[in-house]
Design an enzyme around this catalytic site. Structure first.
Site, mmCIF file in Angstrom:
data_model
loop_
_atom_site.group_PDB
_atom_site.id
_atom_site.type_symbol
_atom_site.label_atom_id
_atom_site.label_comp_id
_atom_site.label_asym_id
_atom_site.label_seq_id
_atom_site.Cartn_x
_atom_site.Cartn_y
_atom_site.Cartn_z
ATOM 1 N N LYS A 118 -4.904 9.806 3.116
ATOM 2 C CA LYS A 118 -5.587 8.912 4.064
ATOM 3 C C LYS A 118 -6.663 9.635 4.867
ATOM 4 O O LYS A 118 -6.449 10.763 5.321
ATOM 5 C CB LYS A 118 -4.534 8.300 4.993
ATOM 6 N N GLN A 151 -2.184 2.309 9.952
ATOM 7 C CA GLN A 151 -0.897 2.413 9.235
ATOM 8 C C GLN A 151 0.123 3.216 10.044
ATOM 9 O O GLN A 151 1.323 2.997 9.919
ATOM 10 C CB GLN A 151 -1.095 3.075 7.862
ATOM 11 N N ARG A 205 -7.519 -0.482 -6.968
ATOM 12 C CA ARG A 205 -7.745 0.626 -6.030
ATOM 13 C C ARG A 205 -7.921 1.906 -6.857
ATOM 14 O O ARG A 205 -7.110 2.174 -7.748
ATOM 15 C CB ARG A 205 -6.566 0.799 -5.044
ATOM 16 N N ASP A 237 -2.154 10.756 -2.136
ATOM 17 C CA ASP A 237 -2.524 9.707 -3.092
ATOM 18 C C ASP A 237 -2.831 10.280 -4.460
ATOM 19 O O ASP A 237 -2.684 9.606 -5.477
ATOM 20 C CB ASP A 237 -3.721 8.914 -2.569
ATOM 21 N N ARG A 285 0.855 -1.189 0.000
ATOM 22 C CA ARG A 285 0.000 0.000 0.000
ATOM 23 C C ARG A 285 0.888 1.235 0.000
ATOM 24 O O ARG A 285 2.114 1.122 0.118
ATOM 25 C CB ARG A 285 -1.029 -0.001 1.153
ATOM 26 N N GLY A 286 0.230 2.406 -0.147
ATOM 27 C CA GLY A 286 1.004 3.628 -0.343
ATOM 28 C C GLY A 286 1.075 3.878 -1.847
ATOM 29 O O GLY A 286 1.390 2.955 -2.613
ATOM 30 N N ALA A 287 0.790 5.123 -2.255
ATOM 31 C CA ALA A 287 0.598 5.411 -3.685
ATOM 32 C C ALA A 287 1.777 4.985 -4.571
ATOM 33 O O ALA A 287 1.593 4.204 -5.520
ATOM 34 C CB ALA A 287 0.275 6.894 -3.855
HETATM 35 O O1 MRU Z 1 -4.625 3.042 2.147
HETATM 36 P P1 MRU Z 1 -3.146 3.305 2.076
HETATM 37 O O2 MRU Z 1 -2.391 2.764 3.228
HETATM 38 O O3 MRU Z 1 -2.576 2.870 0.746
HETATM 39 O O4 MRU Z 1 -3.024 4.882 2.121
HETATM 40 C C1 MRU Z 1 -1.754 5.450 1.976
HETATM 41 C C2 MRU Z 1 -1.724 6.924 2.156
HETATM 42 O O5 MRU Z 1 -2.731 7.571 2.312
HETATM 43 C C3 MRU Z 1 -0.369 7.579 2.026
HETATM 44 O O6 MRU Z 1 -0.310 8.718 2.823
HETATM 45 C C4 MRU Z 1 -0.149 7.972 0.557
HETATM 46 O O7 MRU Z 1 -0.372 6.886 -0.296
HETATM 47 C C5 MRU Z 1 1.223 8.498 0.328
HETATM 48 S S1 MRU Z 1 2.438 7.242 0.390
HETATM 49 C C6 MRU Z 1 3.936 7.953 0.040
#
Ligand code: MRU
Length: 360
Positions: A258, A206, A100, A247, A58-60
């Site tokens: 998030k 997270q 996603r 994201d 996870r994470g963009a």
């Molecule tokens: O649902 P997630 O854990 O994928 O959400 C991640 C976030 O919101 C992060 O802050 C975002 O992707 C930036 S990651 C460098």
């Protein structure tokens, strides 16, 4: 400032979310952290889809990198014709993008791969070799971007060393180092006395599970708080700055991140605390005019009714579970990218940044 060798060594130990070895894709299963370090080997496209959808990765930026490699999983020994392979890749691309909807890095990386696939190739081997090269380039560029974000944000951490962050925008969310955490790690390397308040980040924690784990494993001073404690910490004067990831960033500077990020940005406005976002340019979406145009992922209600598999809410209760919210541009002091720190007015300054990127 002195560069601390110990800190630099500690940073090398940061966990990596995605790895590609001998044409095999491994994902560090982030659902099991911090208790267990389990690597998932993706054997087929369904494993990649599930890894992204169920948040093993996870994470963009990390899901973009995983999807770029993921397109190729299991295809190297194929007996397909060139046309059939291209059709399969197109099918896989659509499938992975549907895993996603909010983080733009996912379609960005997959579409970049598909642009390469649309070229002329003598045979399937050459096409796959070129695609592998492109996935590795996406990965390597992200590593470089994280380091540059660190460089462009470190002066802010020197000025505002007591930072609050939300969710995880660290090494686990990207290739290495992080976006929001990169300036913090750089400052720590320099010997700045940085302290990070880590929001636990309900529903999936997270912050508690991943950010606290990362910071602690490196030795960065941090304090875990529940999301509802942020206002209190700010009222006490304990927070100098907020730094979060993104994201998707709209061209007008609205930022999807998030769920809960908007609450913090509003608090920053009230307490007059600077609120910064850090992200690579690939997270800025030239096709999204404002935050209203961002598709917010709605996730399973079980994530809210349960905590780590334990039911905490009554059976049958109505639940809302949007995974992200949108912080309006007027609450954001600046957006730290690998190119530069972008300041308001975002309408003009993000357009200028994207024009440089695309060479327009
Ligand atoms: O649902 P997630 O854990 O994928 O959400 C991640 C976030 O919101 C992060 O802050 C975002 O992707 C930036 S990651 C460098």
């Amino acid at each position: 400032m002195t560069i601390s060798g110990k800190a630099a060594n500690n940073l090398k130990a940061l966990p990596r979310a995605v790895s590609w070895d001998n044409r095999a894709l491994h994902l560090l299963d982030q659902r099991r952290l911090p208790q267990e370090r389990l690597l998932i080997r993706c054997h087929g496209i369904e494993d990649v889809y599930e890894g992204i959808q169920k948040l093993a990765v996870r994470g963009a930026p990390a899901i973009g990198i995983a999807a770029a490699y993921g397109l190729l999983v299991g295809l190297f020994d194929n007996k397909l014709s060139l046309t059939a392979l291209k059709e399969k890749l197109a099918e896989r691309a659509e499938y992975l993008i549907s895993s996603r909807p909010t983080a733009v890095n996912l379609p960005w990386a997959v579409n970049r791969m598909m642009t390469v696939a649309s070229g002329e190739f003598a045979d399937t081997e050459k096409l796959l070799a070129r695609l592998e090269q492109e996935a590795i380039a996406i990965h390597q560029e992200d590593i470089k971007a994280c380091h540059q974000i660190g460089d462009h944000g470190v002066s802010l951490v020197r000025q505002y060393p007591n930072v609050l962050t939300h969710c995880n925008a660290g090494s686990l969310a990207v290739s290495e180092l992080g976006t929001a955490l990169a300036p913090i790690y750089r400052a720590y390397e320099e010997g700045v006395k940085v302290h990070v308040f880590v929001d636990e980040t309900r529903p999936l924690l997270q912050g508690a599970r991943l950010t606290a784990f990362e910071l602690q494993s490196v030795g960065v001073d941090c304090t875990l708080i529940t999301d509802s404690m942020a206002a209190h910490m700010m009222a006490l004067g304990a927070v100098d700055m907020v730094l979060v990831g993104a994201d998707r960033v709209a061209v007008n500077g609205d930022v999807a991140n998030k769920i809960g990020t908007l609450n913090i940005a509003i608090l920053c406005g009230y307490f007059d605390i600077p609120f910064y976002v850090a992200c690579p340019v690939s997270t800025i979406d030239a096709h999204t005019a404002t935050g209203m145009d961002i598709n917010i992922e709605q996730r399973n209600s079980v994530e809210v009714t349960h905590i780590m598999g334990e039911q905490v809410a009554p059976d049958g209760v109505n639940v809302a579970n949007p995974a992200f919210d949108v912080t309006p541009a007027n609450l954001i002091a600046g957006i730290i990218t690998e190119k530069r720190l972008v300041l308001p007015p975002y309408d003009d300054n993000l357009k200028a940044l994207l024009a440089v990127k695309s060479g327009l």
